[in-house]
Design an enzyme around this catalytic site. Structure first.
Site, PDB file in Angstrom:
ATOM      1  N   LYS A  38     -11.138  -3.295 -11.961  1.00  0.00           N
ATOM      2  CA  LYS A  38     -11.481  -1.917 -12.288  1.00  0.00           C
ATOM      3  C   LYS A  38     -12.822  -1.876 -13.005  1.00  0.00           C
ATOM      4  O   LYS A  38     -13.143  -2.769 -13.792  1.00  0.00           O
ATOM      5  CB  LYS A  38     -10.413  -1.277 -13.185  1.00  0.00           C
TER       6      LYS A  38
ATOM      7  N   ASP B 126      -6.106  -6.770 -10.044  1.00  0.00           N
ATOM      8  CA  ASP B 126      -6.755  -5.498  -9.731  1.00  0.00           C
ATOM      9  C   ASP B 126      -8.041  -5.394 -10.542  1.00  0.00           C
ATOM     10  O   ASP B 126      -8.013  -5.461 -11.779  1.00  0.00           O
ATOM     11  CB  ASP B 126      -5.812  -4.337 -10.063  1.00  0.00           C
TER      12      ASP B 126
ATOM     13  N   ASP C 137      -6.410  -6.090  -4.279  1.00  0.00           N
ATOM     14  CA  ASP C 137      -7.768  -6.626  -4.431  1.00  0.00           C
ATOM     15  C   ASP C 137      -7.783  -8.139  -4.298  1.00  0.00           C
ATOM     16  O   ASP C 137      -8.649  -8.709  -3.622  1.00  0.00           O
ATOM     17  CB  ASP C 137      -8.338  -6.237  -5.799  1.00  0.00           C
TER      18      ASP C 137
END
Length: 340
Positions: free
Chosen positions: A261, A259, A246
């Site tokens: 989420k 990352d 990402d």
């Protein structure tokens, strides 16, 4: 009256106390008085010894063992022997055995010792963005999905069946589709934020579906700087797996694979993120062994954003923690290769 006279006699000189018992008392004077040398005016029944009622011949040995010792014949050693005979060894008092730590057969270091880092990194104004090419090499997501533990599979299936019962099959399909769409929109909005603040502000105002997520991560974005990669493909040239990171940037001065989420439920600790730490460790290893990147990463960051705007939970993974999850990832990778 009689008791008063008696007490008066007792209060006199001690030598005259003997005369008290020499005076002949008649029944006429004291018809209901009886003197005794004991202070107790009533008689007790004789106690019955319970051992006398025992069949001496039948329980001769038992009675003898009980009555022949003044103190207990048991010792700590005999007590332990008796407990071991009746209940077995005291397993519950033993320290728990340490779980055996498995070592990957094909171990590869997380940090690539052969990668040459230029003295002056070729930093450009734009972060690196490498497109993912179609190939037969498995992705990190696929490997983790096919090697999920039975316990995680059980909870995932139970959650799925519960949602289907509430929403129906079509409703559940629409629900999961919206979850993926919200995740993609959040990633696109964050990419815009890092590329251009003007574009980010415009997109944020147009799309209200992710406004809560963006509000959730605002305090984390303040600690991120020097973005080096966005939505960029990475491939481990030795272990042959790939993925898409990402973001790669500095978080509070530490270069990390980040990352993003989304979640509807709070995940305040790293253990609540299930296999996400393994995914980040896999991306770090792939990036470090990918020739397209002239830098290496040793830290990770998982940011859990919430739709209701609640402040996101950032879970930082230091080099030691990344190494631990890297070993777990290698075991999962071996399991996948054995099955396929």
């Amino acid at each position: 009256l009689v008791r008063m006279k008696f007490l008066q006699l007792l209060s006199r000189k001690p030598g005259k106390l003997e005369l008290l018992f020499q005076i002949p008392f008649s029944q006429k004077q004291f018809p209901y008085l009886h003197l005794a040398t004991s202070t107790c005016l009533y008689s007790k029944k004789k106690k019955v010894n319970s051992y006398e009622q025992v069949d001496q011949e039948k329980y001769k040995n038992l009675v003898y063992s009980v009555t022949s010792y003044k103190t207990s014949a048991q010792t700590p050693e005999t007590i332990f022997e008796e407990d071991n005979f009746l209940y077995g060894p005291p397993d519950k008092h033993r320290p728990p055995a340490k779980a055996e730590t498995k070592t990957p057969k094909n171990w590869v270091p997380l940090i690539n010792p052969n990668k040459k880092i230029p003295l002056l990194n070729s930093d450009s104004d734009l972060p690196r963005k490498i497109s993912l090419q179609k190939t037969k090499i498995p992705s990190v997501t696929r490997i983790l999905q096919q090697t999920i533990s039975p316990q995680q599979a059980f909870y995932l299936e139970r959650w799925k069946q519960k949602m289907i019962q509430e929403l129906g099959k079509d409703g559940f399909a629409e629900y999961t589709k919206n979850l993926f769409l919200q995740g993609e929109l959040l990633h696109a909005a964050l990419e815009s934020i890092f590329l251009s603040e003007e574009m980010a502000t415009k997109e944020q105002g147009e799309d209200a579906t992710i406004s809560g997520y963006l509000s959730s991560v605002q305090h984390v974005l303040k600690d991120i700087s020097e973005v080096k990669a966005l939505e960029s493909a990475v491939q481990h040239e030795t272990l042959q797996y790939l993925g898409v990171v990402d973001c790669v940037a500095k978080y509070r001065g530490q270069l990390c694979v980040i990352d993003w989420k989304t979640s509807e439920k709070p995940k305040p600790s790293l253990k609540n993120t299930f296999d996400n730490p393994l995914q980040v460790a896999a991306y770090i290893g792939a990036l470090n062994h990918d020739a397209n990147y002239d830098f290496q990463v040793s830290c990770g960051l998982i940011v859990i954003a919430y739709k209701n705007g609640f402040p996101a939970h950032p879970h930082f993974m230091d080099p030691d923690l990344c190494s631990q999850y890297w070993n777990k990832w290698l075991l999962r990778l071996e399991e996948y290769l054995d099955r396929n």
